[in-house]
Design a protein around this motif. Structure first.
Motif, PDB file in Angstrom:
ATOM      1  N   ARG A  90       1.119   9.047  15.802  1.00 16.95           N
ATOM      2  CA  ARG A  90       1.874   9.479  16.987  1.00 16.95           C
ATOM      3  C   ARG A  90       2.541  10.827  16.774  1.00 16.95           C
ATOM      4  N   TYR A  91       2.849  11.166  15.516  1.00 15.12           N
ATOM      5  CA  TYR A  91       3.617  12.374  15.207  1.00 15.12           C
ATOM      6  C   TYR A  91       2.754  13.514  14.675  1.00 15.12           C
ATOM      7  N   ILE A  92       1.431  13.351  14.716  1.00 11.36           N
ATOM      8  CA  ILE A  92       0.545  14.443  14.350  1.00 11.36           C
ATOM      9  C   ILE A  92       0.238  15.249  15.610  1.00 11.36           C
ATOM     10  N   PHE A  93       0.666  16.494  15.622  1.00 12.25           N
ATOM     11  CA  PHE A  93       0.476  17.354  16.789  1.00 12.25           C
ATOM     12  C   PHE A  93      -0.772  18.225  16.600  1.00 12.25           C
ATOM     13  N   PRO A  94      -1.313  18.794  17.683  1.00 14.35           N
ATOM     14  CA  PRO A  94      -2.584  19.513  17.598  1.00 14.35           C
ATOM     15  C   PRO A  94      -2.641  20.602  16.535  1.00 14.35           C
ATOM     16  N   MET A  95      -1.522  21.258  16.264  1.00 14.11           N
ATOM     17  CA  MET A  95      -1.536  22.348  15.294  1.00 14.11           C
ATOM     18  C   MET A  95      -1.363  21.857  13.850  1.00 14.11           C
ATOM     19  N   ASP A  96      -1.029  20.579  13.662  1.00 13.20           N
ATOM     20  CA  ASP A  96      -0.794  20.050  12.322  1.00 13.20           C
ATOM     21  C   ASP A  96      -2.100  19.899  11.553  1.00 13.20           C
ATOM     22  N   GLN A  97      -2.099  20.366  10.312  1.00 13.98           N
ATOM     23  CA  GLN A  97      -3.243  20.166   9.420  1.00 13.98           C
ATOM     24  C   GLN A  97      -2.982  18.893   8.602  1.00 13.98           C
ATOM     25  N   VAL A  98      -3.152  17.758   9.285  1.00 12.13           N
ATOM     26  CA  VAL A  98      -2.882  16.459   8.676  1.00 12.13           C
ATOM     27  C   VAL A  98      -3.972  15.484   9.100  1.00 12.13           C
ATOM     28  N   GLU A  99      -4.476  14.721   8.123  1.00 13.02           N
ATOM     29  CA  GLU A  99      -5.466  13.691   8.413  1.00 13.02           C
ATOM     30  C   GLU A  99      -5.055  12.409   7.698  1.00 13.02           C
ATOM     31  N   LEU A 100      -5.090  11.290   8.404  1.00 11.46           N
ATOM     32  CA  LEU A 100      -4.779   9.980   7.831  1.00 11.46           C
ATOM     33  C   LEU A 100      -6.081   9.231   7.591  1.00 11.46           C
ATOM     34  N   VAL A 101      -6.271   8.760   6.363  1.00  8.64           N
ATOM     35  CA  VAL A 101      -7.492   8.037   6.009  1.00  8.64           C
ATOM     36  C   VAL A 101      -7.113   6.712   5.359  1.00  8.64           C
ATOM     37  N   ASP A 102      -7.574   5.618   5.942  1.00  9.47           N
ATOM     38  CA  ASP A 102      -7.317   4.288   5.394  1.00  9.47           C
ATOM     39  C   ASP A 102      -8.334   4.032   4.280  1.00  9.47           C
ATOM     40  N   ILE A 103      -7.875   4.000   3.031  1.00 10.27           N
ATOM     41  CA  ILE A 103      -8.779   3.782   1.895  1.00 10.27           C
ATOM     42  C   ILE A 103      -8.611   2.385   1.300  1.00 10.27           C
ATOM     43  N   THR A 104      -7.917   1.510   2.006  1.00 13.37           N
ATOM     44  CA  THR A 104      -7.626   0.173   1.480  1.00 13.37           C
ATOM     45  C   THR A 104      -8.889  -0.574   1.103  1.00 13.37           C
ATOM     46  N   ASP A 105      -9.863  -0.603   1.981  1.00 17.66           N
ATOM     47  CA  ASP A 105     -11.062  -1.413   1.760  1.00 17.66           C
ATOM     48  C   ASP A 105     -12.026  -0.785   0.759  1.00 17.66           C
ATOM     49  N   LYS A 106     -11.740   0.442   0.319  1.00 16.48           N
ATOM     50  CA  LYS A 106     -12.619   1.117  -0.638  1.00 16.48           C
ATOM     51  C   LYS A 106     -12.029   1.143  -2.046  1.00 16.48           C
ATOM     52  N   THR A 107     -10.785   0.675  -2.183  1.00 19.32           N
ATOM     53  CA  THR A 107     -10.098   0.767  -3.470  1.00 19.32           C
ATOM     54  C   THR A 107      -9.513  -0.579  -3.874  1.00 19.32           C
ATOM     55  N   ALA A 108      -9.242  -0.708  -5.166  1.00 21.99           N
ATOM     56  CA  ALA A 108      -8.502  -1.839  -5.710  1.00 21.99           C
ATOM     57  C   ALA A 108      -7.176  -1.317  -6.249  1.00 21.99           C
ATOM     58  N   CYS A 109      -6.197  -2.197  -6.331  1.00 25.60           N
ATOM     59  CA  CYS A 109      -4.873  -1.808  -6.832  1.00 25.60           C
ATOM     60  C   CYS A 109      -4.324  -2.952  -7.676  1.00 25.60           C
ATOM     61  N   LEU A 110      -4.002  -2.654  -8.917  1.00 25.41           N
ATOM     62  CA  LEU A 110      -3.493  -3.653  -9.855  1.00 25.41           C
ATOM     63  C   LEU A 110      -2.162  -3.172 -10.413  1.00 25.41           C
ATOM     64  N   SER A 111      -1.219  -4.097 -10.597  1.00 29.53           N
ATOM     65  CA  SER A 111       0.052  -3.749 -11.224  1.00 29.53           C
ATOM     66  C   SER A 111       0.269  -4.575 -12.482  1.00 29.53           C
ATOM     67  N   LEU A 112       0.618  -3.878 -13.561  1.00 30.00           N
ATOM     68  CA  LEU A 112       1.055  -4.523 -14.795  1.00 30.00           C
ATOM     69  C   LEU A 112       2.566  -4.569 -14.799  1.00 30.00           C
ATOM     70  N   ILE A 113       3.119  -5.728 -15.149  1.00 28.81           N
ATOM     71  CA  ILE A 113       4.565  -5.937 -15.102  1.00 28.81           C
ATOM     72  C   ILE A 113       5.025  -6.428 -16.466  1.00 28.81           C
ATOM     73  N   GLY A 114       5.888  -5.664 -17.114  1.00 29.24           N
ATOM     74  CA  GLY A 114       6.404  -6.096 -18.404  1.00 29.24           C
ATOM     75  C   GLY A 114       6.646  -4.928 -19.342  1.00 29.24           C
ATOM     76  N   THR A 115       7.593  -5.104 -20.237  1.00 21.65           N
ATOM     77  CA  THR A 115       7.998  -4.023 -21.131  1.00 21.65           C
ATOM     78  C   THR A 115       6.926  -3.665 -22.148  1.00 21.65           C
ATOM     79  N   GLU A 116       5.951  -4.551 -22.363  1.00 15.73           N
ATOM     80  CA  GLU A 116       4.890  -4.287 -23.326  1.00 15.73           C
ATOM     81  C   GLU A 116       3.623  -3.737 -22.681  1.00 15.73           C
ATOM     82  N   SER A 117       3.738  -3.251 -21.444  1.00 16.27           N
ATOM     83  CA  SER A 117       2.556  -2.748 -20.740  1.00 16.27           C
ATOM     84  C   SER A 117       1.911  -1.562 -21.452  1.00 16.27           C
TER      85      SER A 117
END
Length: 323
Positions: A90-117
């Motif tokens: 909604r806030y991207i105006f015609p002169m803005d050089q901005v593109e939004l790309v949903d990469i969720t379905d093309k990527t994986a995301c893992l988090s390691l939790i702990g002081t020994e990571s």
């Protein structure tokens, strides 16, 4: 689930969370104007947490941003991906050089939790970013697997977040488990989230609350220029107008979100999240600032509980103000 051992390393698959890539030469300026943190100061390899808010500073989502040479990768809550895509568009105006790309379905995301990571990453051949600030990230290659490693587990507990191509996600998961990482499911993550005090959409992050009330002061720049919601947030800080705060509670039995909290005959707040544990239940709640804070005894239905501080939460001026 509580992290009971210093050496325990947990592995949480966050692939169902949203990942939005913001491209174009105006990407930093655009995000600077759309959320609470200072994107203009960030260089490639740096990152930050930032909150997307409405014009009246009500929270939409807490996002983690990773600035690369070509784009900014936003890690957002699972059920906020589409809403934020539509909101930003909604806030991207015609002169803005901005593109939004949903990469969720093309990527994986893992988090390691702990002081020994760090130790575990070294064991699988990934150089850790020891002592680097939260949000620091870099591309690395594990064998023939390219990935991005970032400092931060998504909680107050030390750790890392790894983003890579979707088809390599299972391969990396197996390598991490083989070196001792312990996989956790969504319910176990929810327990850790509540224990840490990380606010979540539809619970602590709703249009009923602002980021100062949610304890997200560390995600806000009070020095930067105008952005959506800035006027309200600045006024709340300047005039010390935060009327409620997020606290933790240990309960004997779980209760439903929305359960009212009393102090004597005064309404003090309400439960926003609660989950059963082996020791009863833990909960998050918003409590009116003038009622009290850490150590206050409150009544939750037929139970009494004491307000606990939360490691994920920061409180700004409220740390020095007595109720």
């Amino acid at each position: 689930m509580m992290m009971s051992e210093e050496t325990e390393i947990l592995l949480y698959d966050r692939s169902h969370w949203g990942r939005i890539e913001v491209r174009g030469s105006d990407r930093l300026r655009f995000l600077h104007n759309q959320s609470t943190n200072d994107f203009q100061r960030l260089q490639p390899g740096q990152g930050c947490d930032s909150v997307f808010v409405t014009s009246t500073a009500r929270t939409l989502d807490l996002a983690t941003a990773y600035v690369t040479e070509e784009s900014v990768i936003l890690l957002v809550s699972a059920d906020r991906r589409q809403k934020l895509l539509q909101w930003m568009d909604r806030y991207i105006f015609p002169m803005d050089q901005v593109e939004l790309v949903d990469i969720t379905d093309k990527t994986a995301c893992l988090s390691l939790i702990g002081t020994e990571s760090d130790r575990l990453l070294e064991a699988v051949g990934i150089p850790p970013l020891s002592d680097a600030p939260p949000g620091t990230h870099q591309p690395v290659t594990l064998g023939d697997i390219p990935l991005r490693i970032a400092v931060g587990s998504g909680l107050a507990t030390p750790g890392y977040t790894l983003i890579l191509d979707l088809e390599e996600g299972q391969n990396l998961t197996e390598k991490l488990i083989a070196q001792g990482a312990k996989p956790i499911n969504n319910q176990q993550w929810e327990t850790l989230r509540i224990q840490n005090g990380r606010p979540a959409p539809d619970r602590e992050l709703t249009e009923d609350y602002n980021p100062l009330e949610a304890g997200l002061w560390n995600t806000i720049s009070f020095e930067k220029g105008c952005y959506i919601g800035q006027e309200t947030i600045a006024r709340l800080n300047t005039y010390q107008g935060v009327k409620q705060q997020l606290w933790g509670l240990q309960l004997a039995q779980p209760v439903d979100p929305g359960t009212p909290i009393q102090v004597g005959d005064q309404k003090a707040g309400k439960i926003t999240s609660c989950i059963a544990t082996s020791e009863g239940a833990i909960a998050l709640a918003y409590i009116r600032t003038k009622i009290g804070g850490k150590g206050l005894t409150v009544q939750v239905a037929d139970q009494s509980a004491t307000l606990l501080d939360l490691p994920f939460v920061s409180r700004g001026y409220l740390d020095t103000v007595s109720p």
